[in-house]
Design a protein around this motif. Structure first.
Motif, PDB file in Angstrom:
ATOM      1  N   VAL A  64       0.845  -1.186   0.000  1.00 18.36           N
ATOM      2  CA  VAL A  64       0.000   0.000   0.000  1.00 18.36           C
ATOM      3  C   VAL A  64       0.886   1.243   0.000  1.00 18.36           C
ATOM      4  O   VAL A  64       1.803   1.357   0.808  1.00 18.36           O
ATOM      5  CB  VAL A  64      -0.939   0.012   1.225  1.00 18.36           C
ATOM      6  N   GLY A  67      -2.656   4.945   0.209  1.00 14.36           N
ATOM      7  CA  GLY A  67      -4.032   4.480   0.054  1.00 14.36           C
ATOM      8  C   GLY A  67      -4.310   3.673  -1.198  1.00 14.36           C
ATOM      9  O   GLY A  67      -5.404   3.147  -1.369  1.00 14.36           O
ATOM     10  N   ALA A  68      -3.331   3.569  -2.080  1.00 17.09           N
ATOM     11  CA  ALA A  68      -3.479   2.770  -3.301  1.00 17.09           C
ATOM     12  C   ALA A  68      -2.695   1.473  -3.141  1.00 17.09           C
ATOM     13  O   ALA A  68      -1.675   1.431  -2.451  1.00 17.09           O
ATOM     14  CB  ALA A  68      -2.968   3.539  -4.515  1.00 17.09           C
ATOM     15  N   TYR A  69      -3.176   0.414  -3.778  1.00 16.54           N
ATOM     16  CA  TYR A  69      -2.463  -0.849  -3.753  1.00 16.54           C
ATOM     17  C   TYR A  69      -1.537  -0.880  -4.964  1.00 16.54           C
ATOM     18  O   TYR A  69      -1.997  -0.845  -6.113  1.00 16.54           O
ATOM     19  CB  TYR A  69      -3.438  -2.031  -3.789  1.00 16.54           C
ATOM     20  N   HIS A  70      -0.230  -0.902  -4.701  1.00 14.43           N
ATOM     21  CA  HIS A  70       0.758  -0.902  -5.775  1.00 14.43           C
ATOM     22  C   HIS A  70       1.262  -2.321  -5.992  1.00 14.43           C
ATOM     23  O   HIS A  70       1.797  -2.943  -5.068  1.00 14.43           O
ATOM     24  CB  HIS A  70       1.936   0.014  -5.443  1.00 14.43           C
ATOM     25  N   CYS A  90      -9.165  -5.717  -3.965  1.00 13.65           N
ATOM     26  CA  CYS A  90      -8.654  -4.374  -3.658  1.00 13.65           C
ATOM     27  C   CYS A  90      -9.802  -3.406  -3.380  1.00 13.65           C
ATOM     28  O   CYS A  90      -9.710  -2.579  -2.466  1.00 13.65           O
ATOM     29  CB  CYS A  90      -7.780  -3.858  -4.799  1.00 13.65           C
ATOM     30  N   TYR A  95      -9.171   0.277  -1.016  1.00 17.18           N
ATOM     31  CA  TYR A  95      -8.080   1.028  -1.620  1.00 17.18           C
ATOM     32  C   TYR A  95      -8.625   2.030  -2.635  1.00 17.18           C
ATOM     33  O   TYR A  95      -9.618   1.772  -3.305  1.00 17.18           O
ATOM     34  CB  TYR A  95      -7.060   0.103  -2.280  1.00 17.18           C
ATOM     35  N   THR A  96      -7.951   3.171  -2.757  1.00 13.86           N
ATOM     36  CA  THR A  96      -8.383   4.212  -3.682  1.00 13.86           C
ATOM     37  C   THR A  96      -8.094   3.841  -5.128  1.00 13.86           C
ATOM     38  O   THR A  96      -8.784   4.305  -6.039  1.00 13.86           O
ATOM     39  CB  THR A  96      -7.693   5.549  -3.367  1.00 13.86           C
ATOM     40  N   ILE A  98      -5.459   0.953  -7.836  1.00 13.67           N
ATOM     41  CA  ILE A  98      -4.411  -0.051  -8.020  1.00 13.67           C
ATOM     42  C   ILE A  98      -3.424   0.574  -8.991  1.00 13.67           C
ATOM     43  O   ILE A  98      -3.824   1.100 -10.042  1.00 13.67           O
ATOM     44  CB  ILE A  98      -4.954  -1.363  -8.613  1.00 13.67           C
ATOM     45  N   HIS A 137      -9.569   4.392   1.750  1.00 14.63           N
ATOM     46  CA  HIS A 137      -8.236   4.651   2.304  1.00 14.63           C
ATOM     47  C   HIS A 137      -7.573   5.779   1.548  1.00 14.63           C
ATOM     48  O   HIS A 137      -7.711   5.898   0.355  1.00 14.63           O
ATOM     49  CB  HIS A 137      -7.375   3.389   2.240  1.00 14.63           C
TER      50      HIS A 137
END
Length: 138
Positions: A64, A67-70, A90, A95-96, A98, A137
């Motif tokens: 994370v 707030g983004a899932y990388h 996600c 999460y905001t 990906i 998030h």
């Protein structure tokens, strides 16, 4: 389809990490990027997952960031089948977005097919993509 977490204390962790080396093909610093990812997984700052089903054997590492899932690295087969489940998970986590950096044009085309947009051009080889999820998030 199942998504399994490969924890940092698993005995076969090195094998799974080695399977992710091809994800960095095309990077000017492939070995350094792979070693950085390995350190994040081993220290618990990133998660390693295995997705399995008929026609799917996919490994990916993610973490994370703001707030983004990388998704840091992904290899295997069946992404076209697994992507909807990964996106759904996600979204469920709030999460905001990906995010995904790709070195191969084919990966970019595949990502855009799932709604990802080109976010920025990092270098001649690397492109950054984003799928906005509108999560909580951030």
């Amino acid at each position: 389809m199942t998504i399994s977490f490969i924890g940092p204390t698993r005995q076969d962790l090195r094998y799974h990490l080695a399977q992710l080396k091809p994800a960095f093909t095309g990077s000017a610093c492939a070995k350094a990027e792979w070693l950085e990812m390995v350190e994040r997984v081993q220290s618990g700052h990133a998660g390693l997952y295995l997705v399995k089903a008929k026609g799917v054997l996919l490994r990916f590492v993610g973490r994370v960031i703001d707030g983004a899932y990388h998704i840091n690295a992904m290899t295997g087969t069946g992404l076209h089948l697994a992507a909807p489940l990964i996106i759904e998970r996600c979204q469920a986590m709030g999460y905001t977005a990906i995010t995904y950096n790709a070195y191969r044009p084919g990966m970019g085309r595949l990502l855009t097919g799932f709604g990802f947009e080109l976010d920025k051009i990092e270098s001649n080889q690397e492109r950054s993509y984003i799928l906005n999820l509108g999560g909580a998030h951030g």
